[in-house]
Scaffold this motif. Structure first.
Motif, PDB file in Angstrom:
ATOM      1  N   LEU A  94       0.820  -1.214   0.000  1.00 22.31           N
ATOM      2  CA  LEU A  94       0.000   0.000   0.000  1.00 22.31           C
ATOM      3  C   LEU A  94       0.856   1.268   0.000  1.00 22.31           C
ATOM      4  N   ALA A  95       2.015   1.215   0.636  1.00 21.29           N
ATOM      5  CA  ALA A  95       2.915   2.375   0.659  1.00 21.29           C
ATOM      6  C   ALA A  95       3.472   2.681  -0.736  1.00 21.29           C
ATOM      7  N   SER A  96       3.399   1.717  -1.635  1.00 23.14           N
ATOM      8  CA  SER A  96       3.936   1.891  -2.990  1.00 23.14           C
ATOM      9  C   SER A  96       2.924   2.498  -3.955  1.00 23.14           C
ATOM     10  N   GLY A  97       1.679   2.616  -3.538  1.00 20.93           N
ATOM     11  CA  GLY A  97       0.655   3.175  -4.417  1.00 20.93           C
ATOM     12  C   GLY A  97       0.722   4.691  -4.496  1.00 20.93           C
ATOM     13  N   ILE A  98       0.212   5.226  -5.581  1.00 17.82           N
ATOM     14  CA  ILE A  98       0.117   6.675  -5.763  1.00 17.82           C
ATOM     15  C   ILE A  98      -1.268   7.097  -5.297  1.00 17.82           C
ATOM     16  N   ASP A  99      -1.313   8.021  -4.360  1.00 18.02           N
ATOM     17  CA  ASP A  99      -2.571   8.483  -3.770  1.00 18.02           C
ATOM     18  C   ASP A  99      -3.213   9.519  -4.695  1.00 18.02           C
ATOM     19  N   LEU A 100      -4.392   9.176  -5.240  1.00 19.84           N
ATOM     20  CA  LEU A 100      -5.099  10.089  -6.139  1.00 19.84           C
ATOM     21  C   LEU A 100      -6.559  10.215  -5.719  1.00 19.84           C
ATOM     22  N   GLY A 101      -7.111  11.384  -5.969  1.00 19.12           N
ATOM     23  CA  GLY A 101      -8.526  11.611  -5.708  1.00 19.12           C
ATOM     24  C   GLY A 101      -9.317  11.582  -7.006  1.00 19.12           C
ATOM     25  N   PHE A 102     -10.522  11.039  -6.938  1.00 19.62           N
ATOM     26  CA  PHE A 102     -11.412  10.970  -8.095  1.00 19.62           C
ATOM     27  C   PHE A 102     -12.738  11.600  -7.715  1.00 19.62           C
ATOM     28  N   LYS A 103     -13.339  12.315  -8.652  1.00 20.02           N
ATOM     29  CA  LYS A 103     -14.586  13.030  -8.379  1.00 20.02           C
ATOM     30  C   LYS A 103     -15.799  12.222  -8.824  1.00 20.02           C
ATOM     31  N   GLU A 104     -16.907  12.486  -8.153  1.00 21.90           N
ATOM     32  CA  GLU A 104     -18.174  11.839  -8.486  1.00 21.90           C
ATOM     33  C   GLU A 104     -18.447  11.955  -9.987  1.00 21.90           C
ATOM     34  N   GLY A 105     -18.829  10.818 -10.597  1.00 22.65           N
ATOM     35  CA  GLY A 105     -19.148  10.788 -12.015  1.00 22.65           C
ATOM     36  C   GLY A 105     -18.004  10.313 -12.897  1.00 22.65           C
ATOM     37  N   GLU A 106     -16.774  10.367 -12.383  1.00 25.55           N
ATOM     38  CA  GLU A 106     -15.631   9.888 -13.169  1.00 25.55           C
ATOM     39  C   GLU A 106     -15.634   8.365 -13.216  1.00 25.55           C
ATOM     40  N   ASN A 119     -17.063  11.256  -4.177  1.00 21.31           N
ATOM     41  CA  ASN A 119     -15.627  11.509  -4.265  1.00 21.31           C
ATOM     42  C   ASN A 119     -14.861  10.403  -3.551  1.00 21.31           C
ATOM     43  N   ALA A 120     -13.795   9.936  -4.208  1.00 22.91           N
ATOM     44  CA  ALA A 120     -13.064   8.780  -3.689  1.00 22.91           C
ATOM     45  C   ALA A 120     -11.569   9.053  -3.656  1.00 22.91           C
ATOM     46  N   GLU A 121     -10.933   8.499  -2.641  1.00 19.58           N
ATOM     47  CA  GLU A 121      -9.482   8.520  -2.539  1.00 19.58           C
ATOM     48  C   GLU A 121      -9.003   7.102  -2.808  1.00 19.58           C
ATOM     49  N   MET A 122      -8.117   6.985  -3.790  1.00 17.58           N
ATOM     50  CA  MET A 122      -7.641   5.676  -4.221  1.00 17.58           C
ATOM     51  C   MET A 122      -6.122   5.642  -4.213  1.00 17.58           C
ATOM     52  N   LEU A 123      -5.573   4.457  -4.010  1.00 23.18           N
ATOM     53  CA  LEU A 123      -4.173   4.211  -4.303  1.00 23.18           C
ATOM     54  C   LEU A 123      -4.140   3.584  -5.680  1.00 23.18           C
ATOM     55  N   VAL A 124      -3.247   4.057  -6.535  1.00 25.14           N
ATOM     56  CA  VAL A 124      -3.163   3.566  -7.904  1.00 25.14           C
ATOM     57  C   VAL A 124      -1.807   2.888  -8.095  1.00 25.14           C
ATOM     58  N   PHE A 125      -1.843   1.708  -8.679  1.00 26.91           N
ATOM     59  CA  PHE A 125      -0.645   0.916  -8.929  1.00 26.91           C
ATOM     60  C   PHE A 125      -0.561   0.610 -10.417  1.00 26.91           C
ATOM     61  N   GLU A 126       0.499   1.047 -11.046  1.00 23.61           N
ATOM     62  CA  GLU A 126       0.727   0.729 -12.447  1.00 23.61           C
ATOM     63  C   GLU A 126       1.178  -0.729 -12.553  1.00 23.61           C
ATOM     64  N   ARG A 127       0.863  -1.368 -13.664  1.00 24.34           N
ATOM     65  CA  ARG A 127       1.209  -2.787 -13.878  1.00 24.34           C
ATOM     66  C   ARG A 127       2.681  -3.054 -13.579  1.00 24.34           C
ATOM     67  N   SER A 128       3.585  -2.249 -14.113  1.00 24.74           N
ATOM     68  CA  SER A 128       5.021  -2.489 -13.907  1.00 24.74           C
ATOM     69  C   SER A 128       5.392  -2.391 -12.427  1.00 24.74           C
ATOM     70  N   MET A 129       4.732  -1.488 -11.692  1.00 22.47           N
ATOM     71  CA  MET A 129       4.995  -1.346 -10.251  1.00 22.47           C
ATOM     72  C   MET A 129       4.528  -2.593  -9.503  1.00 22.47           C
ATOM     73  N   MET A 130       3.357  -3.099  -9.851  1.00 20.90           N
ATOM     74  CA  MET A 130       2.848  -4.303  -9.186  1.00 20.90           C
ATOM     75  C   MET A 130       3.766  -5.494  -9.458  1.00 20.90           C
ATOM     76  N   LEU A 131       4.228  -5.617 -10.689  1.00 23.49           N
ATOM     77  CA  LEU A 131       5.131  -6.719 -11.024  1.00 23.49           C
ATOM     78  C   LEU A 131       6.447  -6.597 -10.268  1.00 23.49           C
TER      79      LEU A 131
END
Length: 124
Positions: free
Chosen positions: A10-22, A83-95
């Motif tokens: 979880l510490a490796s994820g990028i913290d991003l916010g997403f808005k309602e409707g996205e 509105n949501a706060e997500m951690l985002v992991f790119e495929r290469s990062m997960m691998l």
């Protein structure tokens, strides 16, 4: 209790916010990212449940993990309902994480099993 492996992932994820409707992604799109819902409300929508999508609120769970592991396009579209706060992991990062941390792959597989068990309960 958070496992050390879970904390590292979880510490490796990028913290991003997403808005309602996205949309995080749409059904059929390549599973290039895995998301972790920290806060907010999302809907998992496919052709079979358009009228009654699966709704997750503050679930603290991975989204898109099934398709990432199986290397398939996304089965669902994911729409932000609040509105949501997500951690985002790119495929290469997960691998890379799975390569660097021996328990990371096992942890993700266990999360996948938890997800599939919950998914079966939702659809039955």
């Amino acid at each position: 209790m958070m496992l050390d492996t879970e904390r590292k992932i979880l510490a490796s994820g990028i913290d991003l916010g997403f808005k309602e409707g996205e949309h995080l992604y749409r059904a059929g799109q390549s599973a290039d990212y895995v998301f972790y819902l920290k806060d907010g409300k999302i809907a998992l929508i496919n052709d079979h449940n358009k009228d009654q999508p699966i709704v997750l609120k503050n679930a603290r769970c991975f989204v898109g993990l099934e398709e990432f592991i199986s290397e398939e396009p996304h089965h669902y579209s994911v729409k932000i309902l609040e509105n949501a706060e997500m951690l985002v992991f790119e495929r290469s990062m997960m691998l890379l994480l799975m390569e660097e941390y021996p328990l990371a792959k096992r942890y993700l597989m266990l999360k996948m099993c938890d997800y599939l068990a919950a998914k079966d309960k939702v659809f039955e």
